[in-house]
Design a protein around this motif. Structure first.
Motif, short mmCIF file in Angstrom:
data_model
loop_
_atom_site.label_atom_id
_atom_site.label_comp_id
_atom_site.label_asym_id
_atom_site.label_seq_id
_atom_site.Cartn_x
_atom_site.Cartn_y
_atom_site.Cartn_z
N UNK A 51 0.82 -1.21 0.00
CA UNK A 51 0.00 0.00 0.00
C UNK A 51 0.85 1.26 0.00
N UNK A 52 0.35 2.30 -0.65
CA UNK A 52 1.00 3.60 -0.62
C UNK A 52 0.45 4.45 0.51
N UNK A 53 -0.73 4.09 1.01
CA UNK A 53 -1.34 4.81 2.12
C UNK A 53 -2.29 3.88 2.87
N UNK A 54 -2.61 4.27 4.10
CA UNK A 54 -3.55 3.50 4.90
C UNK A 54 -4.56 4.44 5.54
N UNK A 55 -5.70 3.87 5.94
CA UNK A 55 -6.71 4.61 6.69
C UNK A 55 -6.62 4.17 8.15
N UNK A 56 -6.52 5.15 9.05
CA UNK A 56 -6.27 4.87 10.47
C UNK A 56 -7.27 5.61 11.34
N UNK A 57 -7.76 4.90 12.38
CA UNK A 57 -8.66 5.50 13.37
C UNK A 57 -8.10 5.24 14.76
N UNK A 61 -15.30 3.33 16.81
CA UNK A 61 -16.68 3.73 16.57
C UNK A 61 -16.80 5.18 16.12
N UNK A 62 -16.12 6.07 16.82
CA UNK A 62 -16.32 7.48 16.55
C UNK A 62 -15.06 8.21 16.09
N UNK A 63 -14.01 7.44 15.84
CA UNK A 63 -12.74 8.07 15.50
C UNK A 63 -12.72 8.68 14.12
N UNK A 64 -12.00 9.79 13.98
CA UNK A 64 -11.81 10.42 12.68
C UNK A 64 -10.86 9.57 11.84
#
Length: 236
Positions: A51-57, A61-64
């Motif tokens: 991956x070149x990027x990831x989505x992180x919280x 439940x409510x994290x950006x």
């Protein structure tokens, strides 16, 4: 009856793709450029390419949702699945598929900050892989150094025949000699090694005295479940 089954199949195919595209947040952590470890949840995609990027919280439940790249973090780990380290490395561009080969050996490369997938952590060397649309590459980090080097595997054509350069064998032999490993059994393993994760991981484990193999057991489990789910849909 046949028409009904056909219509059901047409409905289920896009549904399966939609389900696959949904979020799949797993517990993990990221390491910032300052060395801070942040625990949270990572959208795990079972990447076929690095991956070149990831989505992180930070909160499930409510994290950006934060989009993190190799400029943002130095490492990320999906707990029980995979670990990726950021390194600035040369990435070879030479094709290895027969239909893309040329008469001249392609030694071109670019230097880039990428997420390398960790395969083995050892007391002497670490093993990584990097896969993109061109091919898979293996990298070794000698703990006496700061940057990994790519294990070289090249192909070209000569009079229409495929020519393969297995330079990675020489690289591994040289590395082993530097650590005092020169027995016949090891050399035989190197001389027979293919450019594959299994063979190279086996050689690296012999260079190290302590090994921790990073195995994506969760990935295999998920793929197996997906297979049986697909089989069940087909059977229905």
């Amino acid at each position: 009856m046949m028409i009904a089954r056909y219509m059901i199949t047409l409905f289920l195919i896009p549904l399966a793709f939609l389900t696959k595209a949904q979020s799949n947040y797993k517990e993990g952590n990221v390491v910032t450029n300052t060395g801070t470890i942040i625990k949270g949840f990572i959208n795990y995609r079972e990447w076929h390419k690095n991956p070149e990027q990831i989505q992180f919280k930070r909160d499930l439940k409510n994290g950006e949702v934060q989009t993190l790249t190799a400029d943002s973090i130095t490492r990320f780990t999906i707990t029980g699945y995979e670990t990726y380290d950021r390194h600035i490395v040369p990435v070879s561009m030479g094709e290895i598929s027969f239909e893309s080969l040329k008469e001249a050996i392609d030694t071109s490369f670019f230097i880039k900050a990428v997420f390398l997938k960790k395969m083995v952590t050892g007391d002497r060397v670490d093993l990584y892989s990097y896969t993109d649309e061109i091919k898979i590459r293996f990298y070794v980090l000698d703990k006496r150094q700061t940057l990994p080097f790519e294990l070289v595997y090249r192909k070209s054509l000569s009079d229409g025949r495929e020519i393969t350069q297995l330079l990675f064998r020489q690289q591994l032999s040289r590395l082993a000699l530097e650590y005092g490993i020169s027995d016949a059994s090891f050399e035989e393993s190197v001389s027979r090694a293919t450019y594959s994760g299994k063979d190279i991981r086996n050689i690296i484990s012999k260079i190290n005295t302590i090994n921790e193999t990073i195995i994506s057991a969760g990935s295999r489990k998920n793929r197996k479940q997906a297979f049986f789910l697909g089989a069940g849909i087909t059977g229905s």
